[in-house]
Design an enzyme around this catalytic site. Structure first.
Site, PDB file in Angstrom:
ATOM      1  N   HIS A  53       0.933  -1.274  -0.068  1.00 24.24           N
ATOM      2  CA  HIS A  53      -0.062   0.029  -0.007  1.00 24.24           C
ATOM      3  C   HIS A  53       0.827   1.252   0.007  1.00 24.24           C
ATOM      4  O   HIS A  53       2.089   1.036  -0.043  1.00 24.24           O
ATOM      5  CB  HIS A  53      -0.853  -0.002   1.157  1.00 24.24           C
ATOM      6  CG  HIS A  53      -0.354   0.147   2.661  1.00 24.24           C
ATOM      7  ND1 HIS A  53       0.356  -1.003   2.907  1.00 24.24           N
ATOM      8  CD2 HIS A  53      -0.425   0.987   3.757  1.00 24.24           C
ATOM      9  CE1 HIS A  53       0.699  -0.474   4.328  1.00 24.24           C
ATOM     10  NE2 HIS A  53       0.242   0.544   4.636  1.00 24.24           N
ATOM     11  N   HIS A  55       1.533   3.846   2.128  1.00 21.31           N
ATOM     12  CA  HIS A  55       2.223   4.574   3.312  1.00 21.31           C
ATOM     13  C   HIS A  55       3.479   4.670   3.252  1.00 21.31           C
ATOM     14  O   HIS A  55       4.079   3.665   2.838  1.00 21.31           O
ATOM     15  CB  HIS A  55       1.346   3.955   4.441  1.00 21.31           C
ATOM     16  CG  HIS A  55       0.112   4.224   4.919  1.00 21.31           C
ATOM     17  ND1 HIS A  55      -0.842   3.318   5.528  1.00 21.31           N
ATOM     18  CD2 HIS A  55      -0.801   5.331   4.424  1.00 21.31           C
ATOM     19  CE1 HIS A  55      -1.996   3.910   5.749  1.00 21.31           C
ATOM     20  NE2 HIS A  55      -2.236   5.015   4.930  1.00 21.31           N
ATOM     21  N   ASP A  57       5.730   4.469   5.450  1.00 20.19           N
ATOM     22  CA  ASP A  57       6.546   3.583   6.253  1.00 20.19           C
ATOM     23  C   ASP A  57       6.801   2.109   5.363  1.00 20.19           C
ATOM     24  O   ASP A  57       7.586   1.414   5.858  1.00 20.19           O
ATOM     25  CB  ASP A  57       6.076   3.327   7.549  1.00 20.19           C
ATOM     26  CG  ASP A  57       4.781   2.775   7.438  1.00 20.19           C
ATOM     27  OD1 ASP A  57       3.834   3.320   6.810  1.00 20.19           O
ATOM     28  OD2 ASP A  57       4.468   1.877   8.586  1.00 20.19           O
ATOM     29  N   HIS A  58       6.060   2.033   4.269  1.00 24.84           N
ATOM     30  CA  HIS A  58       5.978   1.002   3.496  1.00 24.84           C
ATOM     31  C   HIS A  58       6.702   1.220   2.215  1.00 24.84           C
ATOM     32  O   HIS A  58       7.133   0.311   1.519  1.00 24.84           O
ATOM     33  CB  HIS A  58       4.650   0.209   3.243  1.00 24.84           C
ATOM     34  CG  HIS A  58       4.062  -0.105   4.493  1.00 24.84           C
ATOM     35  ND1 HIS A  58       4.114  -1.509   4.748  1.00 24.84           N
ATOM     36  CD2 HIS A  58       3.612   0.527   5.613  1.00 24.84           C
ATOM     37  CE1 HIS A  58       3.559  -1.426   6.110  1.00 24.84           C
ATOM     38  NE2 HIS A  58       3.214  -0.510   6.647  1.00 24.84           N
ATOM     39  N   HIS A 108      -7.629  -0.978   4.974  1.00 25.70           N
ATOM     40  CA  HIS A 108      -6.536  -0.130   5.679  1.00 25.70           C
ATOM     41  C   HIS A 108      -6.565   1.109   4.889  1.00 25.70           C
ATOM     42  O   HIS A 108      -6.674   2.112   5.556  1.00 25.70           O
ATOM     43  CB  HIS A 108      -5.303  -0.966   5.879  1.00 25.70           C
ATOM     44  CG  HIS A 108      -4.039  -0.003   6.374  1.00 25.70           C
ATOM     45  ND1 HIS A 108      -4.188   0.415   7.634  1.00 25.70           N
ATOM     46  CD2 HIS A 108      -2.783   0.303   5.835  1.00 25.70           C
ATOM     47  CE1 HIS A 108      -3.102   0.930   7.743  1.00 25.70           C
ATOM     48  NE2 HIS A 108      -2.568   0.966   6.692  1.00 25.70           N
ATOM     49  N   ASP A 127      -0.351  -3.781   5.977  1.00 22.42           N
ATOM     50  CA  ASP A 127      -0.928  -3.592   7.519  1.00 22.42           C
ATOM     51  C   ASP A 127      -2.452  -4.116   7.227  1.00 22.42           C
ATOM     52  O   ASP A 127      -3.424  -3.500   8.097  1.00 22.42           O
ATOM     53  CB  ASP A 127      -0.974  -2.087   7.150  1.00 22.42           C
ATOM     54  CG  ASP A 127       0.413  -1.439   7.500  1.00 22.42           C
ATOM     55  OD1 ASP A 127       1.330  -2.342   8.036  1.00 22.42           O
ATOM     56  OD2 ASP A 127       0.534  -0.241   7.764  1.00 22.42           O
ATOM     57  N   HIS A 165       4.477  -5.074  10.238  1.00 21.66           N
ATOM     58  CA  HIS A 165       4.702  -4.332  11.540  1.00 21.66           C
ATOM     59  C   HIS A 165       5.223  -5.380  12.546  1.00 21.66           C
ATOM     60  O   HIS A 165       4.513  -6.519  12.700  1.00 21.66           O
ATOM     61  CB  HIS A 165       3.999  -3.416  11.981  1.00 21.66           C
ATOM     62  CG  HIS A 165       4.041  -2.291  11.086  1.00 21.66           C
ATOM     63  ND1 HIS A 165       4.763  -0.951  11.483  1.00 21.66           N
ATOM     64  CD2 HIS A 165       3.283  -1.914  10.243  1.00 21.66           C
ATOM     65  CE1 HIS A 165       4.355  -0.157  10.459  1.00 21.66           C
ATOM     66  NE2 HIS A 165       3.427  -0.388   9.893  1.00 21.66           N
TER      67      HIS A 165
HETATM   68 FE    FE Z   1       2.513   0.524   8.136  1.00 17.38          FE
HETATM   69 ZN    ZN Z   2      -0.042   1.356   6.641  1.00 16.37          ZN
END
Ligand code: FE
Ligand code: ZN
Length: 249
Positions: A53, A55, A57-58, A108, A127, A165
């Site tokens: 996805h 985001h 952080d990915h 998400h 996520d 995560h």
């Molecule tokens: Fe994440």
């Molecule tokens: Zn995420």
């Protein structure tokens, strides 16, 4: 032979590396540096990034990795940095044959997907599904995430769950708060806390384990309905209640 390695990124993200023949694939490189170090150690050339996805952080490492390696980037959201191919209903990754199945799992975000390797019995769930938990509903609906989790839960028991995560300890503290008398959840939490004290990852688990102990996959379980005092509610109502409680936890 499929080789899977897991790297740490940011505080608690996992980046997964897949080596298969001349392919080297990074799943959700939130940072470039750990991937570049890995490639150097392994003497491999990065061929592809797959994102679950959009985001950061990915996918925060996407642009640096693309610049340094010339890799391709594939995912199911046009907002992913550097994306070359936006998946829109494809069941497989173009060019990789039947190695990877794409599962579309909105909830998400509105465009999440997960990657399933039947030969390696591995699911990369981003996520959407975590060890003991599930993602926040940011852009989808409760129902869309509920249905997405159901599609993942239908995969074989032995499937290893590689999630985005290291959230397991918090997830099982939450689960224990919902079902304080469950020996299964108590034991899970104790084991996870022990692993974390030793600095070990609690990922991967298996889908068989998740179906037994992850509350978000047990929304049809009458014990969970009772614990939430929702005996008469639908499974989706139980899921919604759980997710809202987790948001406040
Ligand atoms: Fe994440
Ligand atoms: Zn995420």
């Amino acid at each position: 032979m499929i080789r899977i390695d897991q790297l740490n990124a940011h505080d608690d993200n996992y980046v997964y590396m897949i080596q298969h023949q001349n392919q080297t694939i990074a799943i959700d490189p939130g940072e470039a540096e750990p991937v570049l170090t890995y490639l150097q150690q392994q003497q491999r050339q990065l061929t592809l990034i797959l994102n679950t996805h959009m985001h950061l952080d990915h996918c925060g490492g996407n642009l640096d990795l693309k610049r340094d390696t010339g890799c391709h980037i594939i995912g199911s959201d046009e907002r992913i940095p550097g994306i070359d191919l936006i998946l829109k209903g494809e069941l497989h990754i173009p060019g990789l044959g039947e190695l990877i199945n794409v599962l579309y799992t909105p909830g998400h975000t509105r465009n999440d997907c997960c990657y399933y390797l039947p030969q390696g019995s591995a699911l990369f769930s981003g996520d959407t599904l975590f060890n003991g938990g599930c993602g926040h509903v940011f852009e989808g609906t409760m129902e869309s995430l509920y249905n997405s989790l159901a599609s993942l839960a239908a995969l074989p028991d032995e499937t290893r769950l590689y999630c985005g995560h290291e959230y397991s300890e918090e997830n099982y503290r939450f689960a224990a708060s919902i079902e304080p008398t469950s020996a299964l959840i108590h034991d899970k939490l104790a084991k996870i806390q022990q692993q974390r004290r030793l600095g070990q990852p609690t990922v991967p688990t298996t889908l068989g384990e998740e179906r037994c102990s992850n509350p978000f996959l047990r929304c049809s379980d009458s014990e969970l309905h009772r614990a939430l005092k929702l005996e008469q509610a639908s499974d989706l109502e139980v899921f919604t209640d759980l997710r809202l409680r987790k948001n406040r936890f």
